[in-house]
Design a protein around this motif. Structure first.
Motif, PDB file in Angstrom:
ATOM      1  N   THR A 131       0.837  -1.188   0.000  1.00 58.01           N
ATOM      2  CA  THR A 131       0.000   0.000   0.000  1.00 58.01           C
ATOM      3  C   THR A 131       0.879   1.248   0.000  1.00 58.01           C
ATOM      4  OG1 THR A 131      -0.153   0.016   2.408  1.00 58.01           O
ATOM      5  CG2 THR A 131      -1.864  -1.169   1.211  1.00 58.01           C
ATOM      6  N   GLU A 132       0.328   2.341  -0.487  1.00 57.38           N
ATOM      7  CA  GLU A 132       1.088   3.569  -0.688  1.00 57.38           C
ATOM      8  C   GLU A 132       1.642   4.152   0.617  1.00 57.38           C
ATOM      9  OE1 GLU A 132      -1.515   6.525  -2.272  1.00 57.38           O
ATOM     10  OE2 GLU A 132      -3.182   5.931  -0.985  1.00 57.38           O
ATOM     11  N   THR A 133       1.015   3.831   1.746  1.00 62.27           N
ATOM     12  CA  THR A 133       1.444   4.403   3.023  1.00 62.27           C
ATOM     13  C   THR A 133       2.490   3.549   3.731  1.00 62.27           C
ATOM     14  OG1 THR A 133      -0.402   3.302   4.136  1.00 62.27           O
ATOM     15  CG2 THR A 133      -0.744   5.578   3.400  1.00 62.27           C
ATOM     16  N   ASP A 134       2.835   2.391   3.178  1.00 61.61           N
ATOM     17  CA  ASP A 134       3.737   1.465   3.858  1.00 61.61           C
ATOM     18  C   ASP A 134       5.194   1.574   3.424  1.00 61.61           C
ATOM     19  OD1 ASP A 134       2.345   0.263   5.827  1.00 61.61           O
ATOM     20  OD2 ASP A 134       1.951  -1.600   4.776  1.00 61.61           O
ATOM     21  N   VAL A 135       5.440   1.946   2.196  1.00 64.79           N
ATOM     22  CA  VAL A 135       6.807   1.982   1.681  1.00 64.79           C
ATOM     23  C   VAL A 135       6.987   3.131   0.704  1.00 64.79           C
ATOM     24  CG1 VAL A 135       7.181  -0.519   1.907  1.00 64.79           C
ATOM     25  CG2 VAL A 135       6.276   0.404  -0.235  1.00 64.79           C
ATOM     26  N   ARG A 136       8.233   3.524   0.523  1.00 66.55           N
ATOM     27  CA  ARG A 136       8.553   4.381  -0.609  1.00 66.55           C
ATOM     28  C   ARG A 136       8.417   3.551  -1.885  1.00 66.55           C
ATOM     29  NH1 ARG A 136      14.218   7.446   1.002  1.00 66.55           N
ATOM     30  NH2 ARG A 136      13.584   8.248   3.039  1.00 66.55           N
ATOM     31  N   PRO A 137       8.247   4.200  -3.035  1.00 69.20           N
ATOM     32  CA  PRO A 137       8.100   3.440  -4.283  1.00 69.20           C
ATOM     33  C   PRO A 137       9.258   2.491  -4.576  1.00 69.20           C
ATOM     34  CG  PRO A 137       7.408   5.694  -4.625  1.00 69.20           C
ATOM     35  CD  PRO A 137       7.996   5.641  -3.243  1.00 69.20           C
ATOM     36  N   GLY A 138      10.476   2.854  -4.186  1.00 71.07           N
ATOM     37  CA  GLY A 138      11.629   2.025  -4.504  1.00 71.07           C
ATOM     38  C   GLY A 138      11.983   0.998  -3.450  1.00 71.07           C
ATOM     39  N   GLU A 139      11.111   0.774  -2.462  1.00 63.47           N
ATOM     40  CA  GLU A 139      11.408  -0.173  -1.388  1.00 63.47           C
ATOM     41  C   GLU A 139      10.566  -1.439  -1.524  1.00 63.47           C
ATOM     42  OE1 GLU A 139      12.635   2.666   2.379  1.00 63.47           O
ATOM     43  OE2 GLU A 139      10.511   2.237   2.042  1.00 63.47           O
ATOM     44  N   HIS A 140      11.191  -2.591  -1.279  1.00 62.97           N
ATOM     45  CA  HIS A 140      10.441  -3.848  -1.122  1.00 62.97           C
ATOM     46  C   HIS A 140      10.996  -4.555   0.107  1.00 62.97           C
ATOM     47  CE1 HIS A 140      13.835  -4.767  -3.722  1.00 62.97           C
ATOM     48  NE2 HIS A 140      13.690  -6.063  -3.516  1.00 62.97           N
ATOM     49  N   VAL A 141      10.432  -4.182   1.241  1.00 63.83           N
ATOM     50  CA  VAL A 141      10.935  -4.606   2.546  1.00 63.83           C
ATOM     51  C   VAL A 141      10.124  -5.788   3.072  1.00 63.83           C
ATOM     52  CG1 VAL A 141      11.746  -2.280   3.083  1.00 63.83           C
ATOM     53  CG2 VAL A 141       9.417  -2.961   3.722  1.00 63.83           C
ATOM     54  N   PRO A 142      10.647  -6.474   4.098  1.00 69.22           N
ATOM     55  CA  PRO A 142       9.869  -7.537   4.738  1.00 69.22           C
ATOM     56  C   PRO A 142       8.946  -6.972   5.816  1.00 69.22           C
ATOM     57  CG  PRO A 142      12.030  -7.421   5.739  1.00 69.22           C
ATOM     58  CD  PRO A 142      12.012  -6.390   4.629  1.00 69.22           C
ATOM     59  N   ASN A 143       8.230  -7.874   6.466  1.00 66.69           N
ATOM     60  CA  ASN A 143       7.405  -7.555   7.633  1.00 66.69           C
ATOM     61  C   ASN A 143       6.355  -6.483   7.343  1.00 66.69           C
ATOM     62  OD1 ASN A 143       8.812  -9.418   9.272  1.00 66.69           O
ATOM     63  ND2 ASN A 143      10.419  -7.913   9.683  1.00 66.69           N
ATOM     64  N   LYS A 144       5.659  -6.664   6.245  1.00 65.44           N
ATOM     65  CA  LYS A 144       4.583  -5.758   5.867  1.00 65.44           C
ATOM     66  C   LYS A 144       3.350  -6.565   5.445  1.00 65.44           C
ATOM     67  CE  LYS A 144       6.719  -1.713   6.155  1.00 65.44           C
ATOM     68  NZ  LYS A 144       6.244  -0.602   7.023  1.00 65.44           N
ATOM     69  N   ASN A 145       2.195  -5.967   5.622  1.00 63.71           N
ATOM     70  CA  ASN A 145       0.983  -6.541   5.042  1.00 63.71           C
ATOM     71  C   ASN A 145       0.953  -6.184   3.558  1.00 63.71           C
ATOM     72  OD1 ASN A 145      -0.270  -7.695   7.416  1.00 63.71           O
ATOM     73  ND2 ASN A 145      -0.604  -5.594   8.107  1.00 63.71           N
ATOM     74  N   VAL A 146       0.928  -7.195   2.717  1.00 64.00           N
ATOM     75  CA  VAL A 146       0.975  -6.987   1.274  1.00 64.00           C
ATOM     76  C   VAL A 146      -0.194  -7.716   0.603  1.00 64.00           C
ATOM     77  CG1 VAL A 146       3.474  -6.679   1.219  1.00 64.00           C
ATOM     78  CG2 VAL A 146       2.513  -8.982   0.967  1.00 64.00           C
ATOM     79  N   GLU A 147      -0.344  -7.465  -0.679  1.00 63.27           N
ATOM     80  CA  GLU A 147      -1.387  -8.117  -1.465  1.00 63.27           C
ATOM     81  C   GLU A 147      -0.773  -8.774  -2.689  1.00 63.27           C
ATOM     82  OE1 GLU A 147      -4.508  -5.360  -2.362  1.00 63.27           O
ATOM     83  OE2 GLU A 147      -4.685  -4.656  -0.284  1.00 63.27           O
ATOM     84  N   LEU A 148      -1.251  -9.944  -3.018  1.00 58.05           N
ATOM     85  CA  LEU A 148      -0.919 -10.568  -4.293  1.00 58.05           C
ATOM     86  C   LEU A 148      -2.035 -10.228  -5.255  1.00 58.05           C
ATOM     87  CD1 LEU A 148       0.505 -14.053  -3.233  1.00 58.05           C
ATOM     88  CD2 LEU A 148       1.696 -11.889  -3.584  1.00 58.05           C
ATOM     89  N   ARG A 149      -1.656  -9.675  -6.419  1.00 62.69           N
ATOM     90  CA  ARG A 149      -2.641  -9.171  -7.374  1.00 62.69           C
ATOM     91  C   ARG A 149      -2.453  -9.856  -8.720  1.00 62.69           C
ATOM     92  NH1 ARG A 149      -5.284  -4.601  -6.137  1.00 62.69           N
ATOM     93  NH2 ARG A 149      -4.894  -3.407  -8.042  1.00 62.69           N
TER      94      ARG A 149
END
Length: 329
Positions: free
Chosen positions: A251-269
């Motif tokens: 989600t837009e509020t969880d990371v900067r555009p260039g980040e793919h960090v662990p320990n986040k709620n994410v979605e598979l689309r």
């Protein structure tokens, strides 16, 4: 993008943080994390748990014959036999600091991996072999992060930082001169060939938010494929039948555009083709549906960094996580 980069530097200088930047130490602390290796069935929408691990595993690949998965953990590459659940370590000798960017050789002889070498800690691409022979270096230049291989196994596609810019490159699998395919400002990452080797899917933050793109294998006709308003979309993986693309989104509020960090709620689309397979393989963008969320989970880095589609294009493998002692995730 240049202005946004400048503002990030100014914020860093004065210690101004976004909400999602408050505790980067906690975000990257994966000690005590548990991993759950799973399969998602596109047709039924059902999830099957294969195995739970008391450590971090990442980035499953699915073998071309459909019999096993490979994944990385603690710097090594492992095999998971789908029929028996047996886990074996792939002998890689001194290549013992592999990250989650790796692909199987289509000829079944081994795995191309991204390994952080001891001389400088930077990632270089090697091939390790199932028969235990010595690894082979492919990219002397670093850092290089592998994501794609042509169906004939002759060319690799990867993300590399050269002169301060992260772009997409290709190189002969036997080694040689690399070819730069992207020049757009910002991070260009995750390049992956389709099953015909005609197109490369990738993700880029050139639009201001990380989105999925597609281009011809020679780097021409770079086309934005997603226009998500509230997600940063990473690692578009095209299925063997070229009819579906699965990707992970923050989600837009969880990371900067260039980040793919662990320990986040994410979605598979998931995106689906709106045209028959005989039509143009990947382009134009209007031949594909808008992405739809098919699964929500706790993960991010390591969940689906590389292509993990089954040969039947009906299932894909992924990893979710339980953070530390938190059983609620």
């Amino acid at each position: 993008m240049e202005f946004m980069t400048l503002m990030d530097k100014i914020r860093e200088q004065f210690g101004v943080s976004y909400t999602f930047e408050i505790s980067p130490g906690e975000t990257w602390n994966r000690s005590g994390d548990k991993s759950i290796l799973q399969i998602f069935d596109i047709e039924t929408g059902e999830t099957k748990v294969l195995k739970e691990f008391d450590c971090v595993i990442e980035a499953p690949n699915w073998s071309a014959d459909g019999t096993f998965l490979t994944y990385n953990s603690n710097g090594r590459i492992f095999k998971y036999a789908l029929a028996t659940g047996e886990v074996t370590t792939i002998e890689s000798h001194y290549v013992d600091n592999c990250n989650n960017d790796h692909v199987l050789d289509p000829d079944g002889s081994g795995v191309y991996v991204s390994h952080h070498t001891k001389e400088d800690g930077l990632s270089r691409i090697y091939k390790i072999y199932f028969d235990g022979r010595e690894p082979r270096l492919v990219t002397p230049l670093a850092p290089s992060y592998l994501h794609g291989i042509t169906p004939d196994g002759k060319t690799l596609a990867y993300c590399a930082e050269r002169n301060g810019s992260y772009d997409i490159y290709t190189i002969p699998a036997v080694g040689g001169n690399e070819t730069r395919l992207t020049t757009a400002f910002g991070l260009n990452d995750g390049p992956e060939y389709d099953c015909n080797g005609e197109y490369i899917w990738f993700n880029s933050e050139r639009s201001g938010r990380m989105q999925a793109f597609c281009m011809k294998a020679d780097g021409s006709e770079q086309t934005q494929m997603t226009h998500d308003l509230h997600w940063n979309t990473w690692f578009p993986h095209i299925s063997p039948d070229r009819q579906k693309v699965v990707m992970v989104a923050y989600t837009e509020t969880d990371v900067r555009p260039g980040e793919h960090v662990p320990n986040k709620n994410v979605e598979l689309r998931l995106m689906r083709r709106a045209l028959p397979v005989e039509a143009n393989c990947s382009l134009p963008a209007d031949s594909w549906s808008a992405p739809q969320t098919i699964l929500k989970l706790f993960g991010g880095q390591g969940t689906i960094n590389v292509n993990s589609w089954a040969p039947d294009s009906k299932r894909f493998a992924f990893v979710s996580y339980v953070h530390g002692n938190d059983s609620s995730n």
